[in-house]
Design a protein around this motif. Structure first.
Motif, PDB file in Angstrom:
ATOM      1  N   LEU A  41       0.805  -1.218   0.000  1.00  0.00           N
ATOM      2  CA  LEU A  41       0.000   0.000   0.000  1.00  0.00           C
ATOM      3  C   LEU A  41       0.841   1.274   0.000  1.00  0.00           C
ATOM      4  CD1 LEU A  41      -2.854  -0.952   2.491  1.00  0.00           C
ATOM      5  CD2 LEU A  41      -2.954  -0.829   0.003  1.00  0.00           C
ATOM      6  N   VAL A  42       1.850   1.334   0.837  1.00  0.00           N
ATOM      7  CA  VAL A  42       2.650   2.560   0.944  1.00  0.00           C
ATOM      8  C   VAL A  42       3.389   2.864  -0.367  1.00  0.00           C
ATOM      9  CG1 VAL A  42       4.580   3.656   2.151  1.00  0.00           C
ATOM     10  CG2 VAL A  42       2.815   2.451   3.450  1.00  0.00           C
ATOM     11  N   PRO A  43       4.156   1.928  -0.928  1.00  0.00           N
ATOM     12  CA  PRO A  43       4.793   2.249  -2.215  1.00  0.00           C
ATOM     13  C   PRO A  43       3.768   2.478  -3.332  1.00  0.00           C
ATOM     14  CG  PRO A  43       5.847   0.348  -1.248  1.00  0.00           C
ATOM     15  CD  PRO A  43       4.636   0.641  -0.434  1.00  0.00           C
ATOM     16  N   GLY A  44       2.643   1.761  -3.281  1.00  0.00           N
ATOM     17  CA  GLY A  44       1.597   1.977  -4.284  1.00  0.00           C
ATOM     18  C   GLY A  44       1.018   3.382  -4.205  1.00  0.00           C
ATOM     19  N   ALA A  45       0.774   3.854  -2.975  1.00  0.00           N
ATOM     20  CA  ALA A  45       0.258   5.215  -2.798  1.00  0.00           C
ATOM     21  C   ALA A  45       1.278   6.252  -3.245  1.00  0.00           C
ATOM     22  CB  ALA A  45      -0.123   5.440  -1.343  1.00  0.00           C
ATOM     23  N   LEU A  46       2.542   6.022  -2.940  1.00  0.00           N
ATOM     24  CA  LEU A  46       3.585   6.950  -3.377  1.00  0.00           C
ATOM     25  C   LEU A  46       3.730   6.956  -4.895  1.00  0.00           C
ATOM     26  CD1 LEU A  46       6.285   6.265  -0.654  1.00  0.00           C
ATOM     27  CD2 LEU A  46       4.815   8.278  -0.870  1.00  0.00           C
ATOM     28  N   LEU A  47       3.601   5.801  -5.506  1.00  0.00           N
ATOM     29  CA  LEU A  47       3.671   5.715  -6.964  1.00  0.00           C
ATOM     30  C   LEU A  47       2.488   6.436  -7.614  1.00  0.00           C
ATOM     31  CD1 LEU A  47       5.246   4.496  -9.337  1.00  0.00           C
ATOM     32  CD2 LEU A  47       3.838   2.467  -9.104  1.00  0.00           C
ATOM     33  N   LEU A  48       1.309   6.264  -7.046  1.00  0.00           N
ATOM     34  CA  LEU A  48       0.127   6.958  -7.556  1.00  0.00           C
ATOM     35  C   LEU A  48       0.283   8.466  -7.426  1.00  0.00           C
ATOM     36  CD1 LEU A  48      -2.768   6.755  -8.661  1.00  0.00           C
ATOM     37  CD2 LEU A  48      -3.539   6.673  -6.290  1.00  0.00           C
ATOM     38  N   ASP A  49       0.784   8.931  -6.285  1.00  0.00           N
ATOM     39  CA  ASP A  49       1.005  10.361  -6.085  1.00  0.00           C
ATOM     40  C   ASP A  49       2.026  10.894  -7.084  1.00  0.00           C
ATOM     41  OD1 ASP A  49       0.761  12.895  -4.630  1.00  0.00           O
ATOM     42  OD2 ASP A  49       2.819  12.453  -3.974  1.00  0.00           O
ATOM     43  N   ALA A  50       3.096  10.145  -7.305  1.00  0.00           N
ATOM     44  CA  ALA A  50       4.111  10.583  -8.265  1.00  0.00           C
ATOM     45  C   ALA A  50       3.529  10.686  -9.671  1.00  0.00           C
ATOM     46  CB  ALA A  50       5.295   9.632  -8.241  1.00  0.00           C
ATOM     47  N   CYS A  51       2.683   9.725 -10.052  1.00  0.00           N
ATOM     48  CA  CYS A  51       2.059   9.764 -11.378  1.00  0.00           C
ATOM     49  C   CYS A  51       1.142  10.975 -11.515  1.00  0.00           C
ATOM     50  CB  CYS A  51       1.287   8.479 -11.637  1.00  0.00           C
ATOM     51  SG  CYS A  51       2.346   7.059 -11.922  1.00  0.00           S
ATOM     52  N   CYS A  52       0.394  11.277 -10.453  1.00  0.00           N
ATOM     53  CA  CYS A  52      -0.478  12.454 -10.486  1.00  0.00           C
ATOM     54  C   CYS A  52       0.339  13.735 -10.601  1.00  0.00           C
ATOM     55  CB  CYS A  52      -1.351  12.496  -9.240  1.00  0.00           C
ATOM     56  SG  CYS A  52      -2.598  11.211  -9.183  1.00  0.00           S
ATOM     57  N   GLN A  53       1.428  13.830  -9.863  1.00  0.00           N
ATOM     58  CA  GLN A  53       2.288  15.006  -9.928  1.00  0.00           C
ATOM     59  C   GLN A  53       2.930  15.156 -11.313  1.00  0.00           C
ATOM     60  OE1 GLN A  53       2.797  17.337  -7.524  1.00  0.00           O
ATOM     61  NE2 GLN A  53       1.334  16.302  -6.197  1.00  0.00           N
ATOM     62  N   LEU A  54       3.367  14.049 -11.876  1.00  0.00           N
ATOM     63  CA  LEU A  54       3.981  14.100 -13.210  1.00  0.00           C
ATOM     64  C   LEU A  54       2.979  14.484 -14.280  1.00  0.00           C
ATOM     65  CD1 LEU A  54       6.318  11.000 -13.078  1.00  0.00           C
ATOM     66  CD2 LEU A  54       7.015  13.385 -13.309  1.00  0.00           C
ATOM     67  N   SER A  55       1.764  13.955 -14.183  1.00  0.00           N
ATOM     68  CA  SER A  55       0.763  14.300 -15.198  1.00  0.00           C
ATOM     69  C   SER A  55       0.333  15.759 -15.059  1.00  0.00           C
ATOM     70  CB  SER A  55      -0.443  13.368 -15.112  1.00  0.00           C
ATOM     71  OG  SER A  55      -1.118  13.528 -13.896  1.00  0.00           O
ATOM     72  N   ALA A  56       0.259  16.285 -13.840  1.00  0.00           N
ATOM     73  CA  ALA A  56      -0.064  17.704 -13.656  1.00  0.00           C
ATOM     74  C   ALA A  56       1.044  18.580 -14.228  1.00  0.00           C
ATOM     75  CB  ALA A  56      -0.271  18.010 -12.178  1.00  0.00           C
ATOM     76  N   ALA A  57       2.289  18.200 -14.018  1.00  0.00           N
ATOM     77  CA  ALA A  57       3.405  18.967 -14.571  1.00  0.00           C
ATOM     78  C   ALA A  57       3.403  18.911 -16.094  1.00  0.00           C
ATOM     79  CB  ALA A  57       4.723  18.430 -14.030  1.00  0.00           C
ATOM     80  N   GLN A  58       3.091  17.761 -16.655  1.00  0.00           N
ATOM     81  CA  GLN A  58       3.049  17.643 -18.113  1.00  0.00           C
ATOM     82  C   GLN A  58       1.907  18.458 -18.695  1.00  0.00           C
ATOM     83  OE1 GLN A  58       5.427  15.852 -19.947  1.00  0.00           O
ATOM     84  NE2 GLN A  58       4.511  17.094 -21.541  1.00  0.00           N
ATOM     85  N   ARG A  59       0.753  18.458 -18.032  1.00  0.00           N
ATOM     86  CA  ARG A  59      -0.361  19.289 -18.505  1.00  0.00           C
ATOM     87  C   ARG A  59       0.021  20.761 -18.499  1.00  0.00           C
ATOM     88  NH1 ARG A  59      -3.502  15.765 -15.518  1.00  0.00           N
ATOM     89  NH2 ARG A  59      -3.539  17.198 -13.746  1.00  0.00           N
ATOM     90  N   GLY A  60       0.764  21.173 -17.476  1.00  0.00           N
ATOM     91  CA  GLY A  60       1.216  22.564 -17.419  1.00  0.00           C
ATOM     92  C   GLY A  60       2.157  22.903 -18.557  1.00  0.00           C
ATOM     93  N   LEU A  61       2.986  21.980 -18.949  1.00  0.00           N
ATOM     94  CA  LEU A  61       3.907  22.226 -20.064  1.00  0.00           C
ATOM     95  C   LEU A  61       3.221  22.129 -21.415  1.00  0.00           C
ATOM     96  CD1 LEU A  61       7.054  20.292 -18.838  1.00  0.00           C
ATOM     97  CD2 LEU A  61       6.779  22.769 -19.023  1.00  0.00           C
ATOM     98  N   ASP A  62       2.142  21.365 -21.498  1.00  0.00           N
ATOM     99  CA  ASP A  62       1.453  21.190 -22.772  1.00  0.00           C
ATOM    100  C   ASP A  62       0.497  22.337 -23.112  1.00  0.00           C
ATOM    101  OD1 ASP A  62       2.746  18.819 -23.214  1.00  0.00           O
ATOM    102  OD2 ASP A  62       1.090  17.560 -22.545  1.00  0.00           O
ATOM    103  N   ARG A  63       0.202  23.204 -22.161  1.00  0.00           N
ATOM    104  CA  ARG A  63      -0.702  24.328 -22.436  1.00  0.00           C
ATOM    105  C   ARG A  63      -0.052  25.275 -23.448  1.00  0.00           C
ATOM    106  NH1 ARG A  63      -1.518  25.560 -16.475  1.00  0.00           N
ATOM    107  NH2 ARG A  63      -2.909  23.902 -15.869  1.00  0.00           N
ATOM    108  N   PRO A  64      -0.860  25.770 -24.373  1.00  0.00           N
ATOM    109  CA  PRO A  64      -0.285  26.735 -25.334  1.00  0.00           C
ATOM    110  C   PRO A  64       0.077  28.025 -24.602  1.00  0.00           C
ATOM    111  CG  PRO A  64      -2.624  26.401 -25.741  1.00  0.00           C
ATOM    112  CD  PRO A  64      -2.230  25.473 -24.645  1.00  0.00           C
ATOM    113  N   ARG A  65       1.210  28.554 -24.958  1.00  0.00           N
ATOM    114  CA  ARG A  65       1.679  29.782 -24.334  1.00  0.00           C
ATOM    115  C   ARG A  65       1.167  30.969 -25.133  1.00  0.00           C
ATOM    116  NH1 ARG A  65       4.405  28.105 -20.125  1.00  0.00           N
ATOM    117  NH2 ARG A  65       5.872  26.416 -20.345  1.00  0.00           N
ATOM    118  N   HIS A  66       0.748  31.997 -24.419  1.00  0.00           N
ATOM    119  CA  HIS A  66       0.303  33.228 -25.067  1.00  0.00           C
ATOM    120  C   HIS A  66       1.515  34.151 -25.197  1.00  0.00           C
ATOM    121  CE1 HIS A  66      -3.826  32.001 -24.791  1.00  0.00           C
ATOM    122  NE2 HIS A  66      -3.736  31.855 -23.474  1.00  0.00           N
ATOM    123  N   LYS A  67       1.729  34.619 -26.386  1.00  0.00           N
ATOM    124  CA  LYS A  67       2.859  35.518 -26.629  1.00  0.00           C
ATOM    125  C   LYS A  67       2.478  36.934 -26.226  1.00  0.00           C
ATOM    126  CE  LYS A  67       4.762  32.847 -30.408  1.00  0.00           C
ATOM    127  NZ  LYS A  67       5.121  32.865 -31.810  1.00  0.00           N
TER     128      LYS A  67
END
Length: 69
Positions: A41-67
């Motif tokens: 459970l503990v490593p599984g929860a940490l892995l899930l949290d890491a995946c959520c953090q990585l996907s949030a960071a990727q979504r932030g980078l994938d947003r189109p930037r306004h010039k």
């Protein structure tokens, strides 16, 4: 690595027919399954949290930037 080791531990014991575990319900469910399950459970929860953090960071980078002009 911890998840792999625990899955391997439970799988080999299941394949052996649970012969190495104590057959009494309290020991089997409390100690064998419960306490060893924490190591799933503990490593599984940490892995899930890491995946959520990585996907949030990727979504932030994938947003189109306004010039700014």
């Amino acid at each position: 690595g911890q998840l792999y080791g625990d899955v391997l531990y439970f799988a080999t014991e299941a394949q052996a027919g649970w012969t190495h575990s104590d057959p009494r319900p309290l020991y089997f469910w409390g100690y064998f399954v419960g306490l060893n399950g924490l190591w799933l459970l503990v490593p599984g929860a940490l892995l899930l949290d890491a995946c959520c953090q990585l996907s949030a960071a990727q979504r932030g980078l994938d947003r189109p930037r306004h010039k700014a002009h």
